[in-house]
Design a protein around this motif. Structure first.
Motif, PDB file in Angstrom:
ATOM      1  N   SER A  15       0.830  -1.338   0.099  1.00 12.94           N
ATOM      2  CA  SER A  15       0.239   0.135  -0.210  1.00 12.94           C
ATOM      3  C   SER A  15       0.746   1.250  -0.058  1.00 12.94           C
ATOM      4  O   SER A  15       0.359   2.325  -0.625  1.00 12.94           O
ATOM      5  CB  SER A  15      -1.026   0.143   1.143  1.00 12.94           C
ATOM      6  N   GLU A  16       2.071   1.187   0.525  1.00 15.44           N
ATOM      7  CA  GLU A  16       3.024   2.323   0.374  1.00 15.44           C
ATOM      8  C   GLU A  16       3.859   2.788  -0.859  1.00 15.44           C
ATOM      9  O   GLU A  16       4.356   3.583  -1.254  1.00 15.44           O
ATOM     10  CB  GLU A  16       4.219   2.105   1.348  1.00 15.44           C
ATOM     11  N   LEU A  17       3.419   1.728  -1.863  1.00 13.68           N
ATOM     12  CA  LEU A  17       3.744   1.859  -3.262  1.00 13.68           C
ATOM     13  C   LEU A  17       3.083   2.745  -4.017  1.00 13.68           C
ATOM     14  O   LEU A  17       1.875   2.919  -3.938  1.00 13.68           O
ATOM     15  CB  LEU A  17       3.906   0.369  -3.805  1.00 13.68           C
ATOM     16  N   SER A  18       3.547   3.128  -5.145  1.00 14.81           N
ATOM     17  CA  SER A  18       2.963   4.289  -6.030  1.00 14.81           C
ATOM     18  C   SER A  18       1.864   3.433  -6.931  1.00 14.81           C
ATOM     19  O   SER A  18       2.228   2.037  -7.058  1.00 14.81           O
ATOM     20  CB  SER A  18       3.792   5.142  -7.017  1.00 14.81           C
ATOM     21  N   PRO A  19       0.900   4.037  -7.403  1.00 18.13           N
ATOM     22  CA  PRO A  19       0.116   2.938  -8.276  1.00 18.13           C
ATOM     23  C   PRO A  19       0.731   2.343  -9.307  1.00 18.13           C
ATOM     24  O   PRO A  19       0.481   1.141  -9.735  1.00 18.13           O
ATOM     25  CB  PRO A  19      -1.141   4.060  -8.656  1.00 18.13           C
ATOM     26  N   THR A  20       1.589   2.901 -10.013  1.00 18.42           N
ATOM     27  CA  THR A  20       2.329   2.148 -11.168  1.00 18.42           C
ATOM     28  C   THR A  20       3.258   1.138 -10.655  1.00 18.42           C
ATOM     29  O   THR A  20       3.170   0.145 -11.043  1.00 18.42           O
ATOM     30  CB  THR A  20       3.475   3.312 -11.615  1.00 18.42           C
ATOM     31  N   ALA A  21       3.774   1.288  -9.341  1.00 16.02           N
ATOM     32  CA  ALA A  21       4.510   0.292  -9.138  1.00 16.02           C
ATOM     33  C   ALA A  21       3.647  -1.097  -8.487  1.00 16.02           C
ATOM     34  O   ALA A  21       3.969  -2.111  -8.627  1.00 16.02           O
ATOM     35  CB  ALA A  21       5.544   0.561  -7.874  1.00 16.02           C
ATOM     36  N   ARG A  22       2.310  -0.561  -7.937  1.00 13.50           N
ATOM     37  CA  ARG A  22       1.515  -1.678  -7.750  1.00 13.50           C
ATOM     38  C   ARG A  22       1.025  -2.418  -8.801  1.00 13.50           C
ATOM     39  O   ARG A  22       0.896  -3.867  -8.830  1.00 13.50           O
ATOM     40  CB  ARG A  22       0.434  -1.380  -6.839  1.00 13.50           C
TER      41      ARG A  22
END
Length: 88
Positions: A15-22
């Motif tokens: 959840s701490e990742l950016s949307p692109t990273a997720r």
């Protein structure tokens, strides 16, 4: 003095990742399955080419090992996709 956050609720993994990273993380198993498909074919072609040059049997080992590599890669791809489907 820096204050620590007061929210102690457990966070969802990633959840701490950016949307692109997720999105990249969620696509990783599918990209690995595609690499298995491509890798099997490439290993078959290169192995056939190398053995043909070494033993002078052009083009039979290239053709045969290419077909084997494609079949092995396709089997690995289907196996991985089946495993991912069962995990959901």
């Amino acid at each position: 003095m820096a204050q620590e956050p007061q929210d102690k609720t457990p966070r969802e993994p990633g959840s701490e990742l950016s949307p692109t990273a997720r999105e990249m993380r969620s696509a990783a198993p599918y990209m690995a399955a595609v690499w298995k498909l491509v890798g099997g074919a490439v290993v078959g072609v290169l192995g056939g080419y190398w053995l043909d040059r070494w033993w002078g049997t052009q083009p039979w080992l290239l053709v045969g090992l290419s077909l084997v590599g494609i079949c092995v890669g396709f089997y690995a791809f289907l196996h991985e996709m089946t495993r991912l489907g069962k995990r959901r």
